[in-house]
Write an enzyme that holds these catalytic residues in place. Structure first.
Site, short mmCIF file in Angstrom:
data_model
loop_
_atom_site.label_atom_id
_atom_site.label_comp_id
_atom_site.label_asym_id
_atom_site.label_seq_id
_atom_site.Cartn_x
_atom_site.Cartn_y
_atom_site.Cartn_z
N TRP A 96 1.81 6.44 11.86
CA TRP A 96 0.55 6.46 11.64
C TRP A 96 -0.30 5.11 12.03
O TRP A 96 0.33 4.16 11.97
CB TRP A 96 0.31 6.73 10.01
CG TRP A 96 -0.85 6.69 9.59
CD1 TRP A 96 -1.78 7.56 9.88
CD2 TRP A 96 -1.72 5.44 9.05
NE1 TRP A 96 -3.24 7.14 9.44
CE2 TRP A 96 -2.99 5.87 8.75
CE3 TRP A 96 -1.45 4.28 8.56
CZ2 TRP A 96 -4.14 5.06 8.20
CZ3 TRP A 96 -2.18 3.33 7.91
CH2 TRP A 96 -3.57 3.93 7.78
N ARG A 156 0.35 -11.78 13.63
CA ARG A 156 -0.48 -11.17 12.27
C ARG A 156 0.16 -10.88 11.10
O ARG A 156 -0.47 -10.38 10.15
CB ARG A 156 -1.25 -9.82 12.89
CG ARG A 156 -2.17 -9.90 13.80
CD ARG A 156 -2.71 -8.73 14.27
NE ARG A 156 -3.38 -7.90 13.30
CZ ARG A 156 -4.16 -8.20 12.46
NH1 ARG A 156 -4.79 -9.01 12.33
NH2 ARG A 156 -4.43 -6.92 11.40
N HIS A 204 -15.05 -5.51 11.26
CA HIS A 204 -14.32 -4.09 11.58
C HIS A 204 -15.85 -3.18 12.05
O HIS A 204 -16.90 -2.90 11.19
CB HIS A 204 -13.84 -3.11 10.58
CG HIS A 204 -12.37 -3.76 10.32
ND1 HIS A 204 -11.52 -2.94 9.89
CD2 HIS A 204 -11.84 -4.79 10.91
CE1 HIS A 204 -10.25 -3.44 9.81
NE2 HIS A 204 -10.48 -4.54 10.47
N ASP A 206 -6.26 -3.31 1.87
CA ASP A 206 -5.30 -3.17 0.87
C ASP A 206 -4.84 -4.54 0.73
O ASP A 206 -3.59 -4.71 -0.25
CB ASP A 206 -4.13 -2.22 1.34
CG ASP A 206 -4.03 -2.39 2.68
OD1 ASP A 206 -4.63 -2.04 3.52
OD2 ASP A 206 -2.72 -2.80 2.79
N HIS A 259 -3.42 -10.65 8.92
CA HIS A 259 -3.86 -9.24 8.68
C HIS A 259 -4.53 -9.36 7.70
O HIS A 259 -4.74 -10.38 6.63
CB HIS A 259 -2.57 -8.56 8.03
CG HIS A 259 -2.70 -7.22 7.87
ND1 HIS A 259 -1.95 -6.49 6.93
CD2 HIS A 259 -3.48 -6.22 8.31
CE1 HIS A 259 -2.30 -5.15 6.76
NE2 HIS A 259 -3.28 -5.14 7.45
N ASN A 289 0.87 -1.31 0.09
CA ASN A 289 0.09 0.08 -0.02
C ASN A 289 1.01 1.14 -0.02
O ASN A 289 1.76 1.53 0.87
CB ASN A 289 -0.92 0.08 1.20
CG ASN A 289 -1.97 0.98 1.34
OD1 ASN A 289 -2.21 1.59 0.25
ND2 ASN A 289 -2.87 0.84 2.10
N GLU A 313 -4.22 -4.96 19.28
CA GLU A 313 -3.31 -5.01 18.07
C GLU A 313 -2.21 -4.03 18.06
O GLU A 313 -2.85 -2.87 18.27
CB GLU A 313 -4.13 -5.04 17.08
CG GLU A 313 -3.21 -5.28 15.40
CD GLU A 313 -4.01 -5.13 14.37
OE1 GLU A 313 -5.41 -5.23 14.60
OE2 GLU A 313 -3.28 -4.91 13.45
C1 CS2 Z 1 -4.80 -2.19 10.05
C2 CS2 Z 1 -4.56 -1.99 8.43
O1 CS2 Z 1 -6.23 -3.63 9.38
C3 CS2 Z 1 -5.53 -3.23 10.13
O2 CS2 Z 1 -5.14 -3.86 11.08
O3 CS2 Z 1 -3.64 -2.00 10.64
O4 CS2 Z 1 -5.83 -1.47 7.82
C4 CS2 Z 1 -3.39 -0.95 8.01
O5 CS2 Z 1 -3.56 0.35 8.44
C5 CS2 Z 1 -3.20 -0.98 6.42
O6 CS2 Z 1 -3.06 -2.30 6.16
C6 CS2 Z 1 -2.15 -0.09 5.92
O7 CS2 Z 1 -1.99 -0.28 4.65
MG MG Z 2 -3.58 -3.24 12.21
#
Ligand code: CS2
Ligand code: MG
Length: 405
Positions: A405, A285, A122, A318, A314, A37, A238
């Site tokens: 971030w 993850r 989510h 993306d 994960h 990403n 997390e």
């Molecule tokens: C996040 C992701 O889903 C998650 O746990 O940490 O959305 C992350 O922000 C993105 O994969 C970044 O591209």
């Molecule tokens: Mg995450």
């Protein structure tokens, strides 16, 4: 069966995806995801210029040898770009081997260990109430585990919250330059306990709750957060702290029993080795796309099982449906599978480009028994959605300091 051609595609059905197609001289082909990403073109160039020429003519059956060749042969090992490129080739070769065997990849890994793959959905919102409204919708749909992310009052935007966007794809897909987002740990601590207190008051104790701190806190702040949220019995917290210094998790572990998960930014077993063997985390993850593919994730999964660490791959927007398919096969096999992050099977454009037969029922995902990864990529549909540069945001503290971030 030799590798005859490798095609690399980049398309943007809502957001950018990098897709690899390995084509053999038998006509069979396999698919892999190489999406990083915000740096997609780096992987495209790396694949086309540096990896593809070395692979033409090799046996498509030699998955492990090709993995070792690409990992050790580069000399400059590891790294997000390198490992995503290796991952995509690896996924495609497993896809091919499954097609040759006429078996889904999970059968090649060791067969089925569970009747379905448990997902967590989510829920997010500008307020705690709207966040919990979304969570309630997911619970009604049968999800048993929900990640809660709510806007932090006083900040211009908060990670994981859609703002005025209709979905993650609209949020992530069109950022020609990195947007800058403020962060205040103080303001975050002023709201985060309320989010979980109200969630437990509204939903009781049965639903599993999760939260992504997204590496925003220092170790002692993470310890404080863990202690604060212990009474709400989260499935895991997390990315409680930054991932580079694995010693951070020794500090957190000393203070709290809240289960800890990390790994989405890791790209080899070496990144997570100390956390796993010192039992500083409870869930790993790593993503097939970011950590070297199915071959690498199988290794990390087995290593984690020695130390009672479960997998929680994960599953962000993306990561392409090909990566999700690879995770589904690993999750169906892995004896220490924990839970799979789930943001849906993509918007209409994504489902037009990537076709797969995964059924979602009562908060679980179910694979078909199609051979290989069980996914198709429509090259002509992909052409309808050309690449457009898009960045992840950059975070700054309120005094302007660049932050995580
Ligand atoms: C996040 C992701 O889903 C998650 O746990 O940490 O959305 C992350 O922000 C993105 O994969 C970044 O591209
Ligand atoms: Mg995450």
């Amino acid at each position: 069966m030799k590798i005859k051609q490798i095609k690399v595609f980049i398309c943007s059905p809502g957001r950018n995806f990098v897709t690899v197609k390995v084509i053999t001289d038998s006509g069979l082909y396999g698919l892999g995801d190489a999406t990083v990403n915000g740096r997609e073109m780096a992987v495209v160039t790396y694949l086309e210029e540096h990896l593809v020429p070395c692979l033409i003519g090799r046996s498509a059956h030699d998955i492990e040898d090709i993995w070792q060749y690409l990992y050790k042969g580069v000399y400059w090992r590891k790294g997000a770009i390198n490992m995503a490129a290796i991952a995509a080739i690896d996924m495609a070769l497993w896809d091919i081997k499954g097609k040759v065997a006429g078996l889904p990849v999970y059968q090649l890994l060791g067969g089925r260990s569970r009747r379905g793959v448990t997902l967590y959905a989510h829920a997010n919102g500008e307020t705690i109430e709207t966040t919990l409204d979304m969570a309630e919708e997911h619970i009604k749909q049968g999800f048993k585990a929900i990640r809660l992310q709510s806007a932090v009052p006083g900040l211009n935007v908060t990670y994981g919250v859609l703002g005025d966007k209709k979905d993650y794809y609209e949020l992530q897909g069109n950022r020609p330059l990195p947007p800058e987002e403020d962060w205040s740990t103080h303001k975050y601590f002023n709201m985060v306990e309320d989010l979980f207190r109200q969630a437990r008051e509204r939903f009781g104790n049965d639903v599993q709750l999760l939260h992504d701190v997204h590496s925003r806190l220092t170790p002692i702040e993470s310890a404080r957060l863990g202690k604060l949220l212990e009474k709400y019995n989260l499935l895991f917290l997390e990315d409680a702290s930054m991932a580079e210094n694995q010693d951070n998790y020794k500090v957190i572990r000393q203070h709290t029993t809240i289960p800890l998960a990390i790994g989405e930014t890791y790209n080899t077993i070496w990144d997570c080795k100390d956390l796993i063997q010192n039992q500083l985390i409870d869930y790993i993850r790593v993503a097939a796309t970011h950590a070297g593919g199915i071959t690498a994730l199988r290794r990390i999964t087995d290593f984690a099982s020695v130390y009672n660490v479960k997998t929680a791959p994960h599953g962000a927007p993306d990561l392409s449906p090909i990566c999700f398919a690879a995770h589904m096969h690993l999750n169906t096999w892995a004896p220490n599978f924990g839970i799979q992050e789930f943001v849906g099977l993509g918007n209409e454009q994504i489902r037009q480009v990537f076709q797969q037969d995964i059924q979602i029922k009562d908060g679980m995902a179910h694979l078909s028994d199609a051979p290989g990864l069980g996914i198709e990529f429509d090259e002509s549909a992909a052409k309808e959605y050309p690449y457009r540069r898009s960045y992840l945001p950059v975070s700054r503290l309120e005094d302007g300091t660049v932050w995580n971030w």
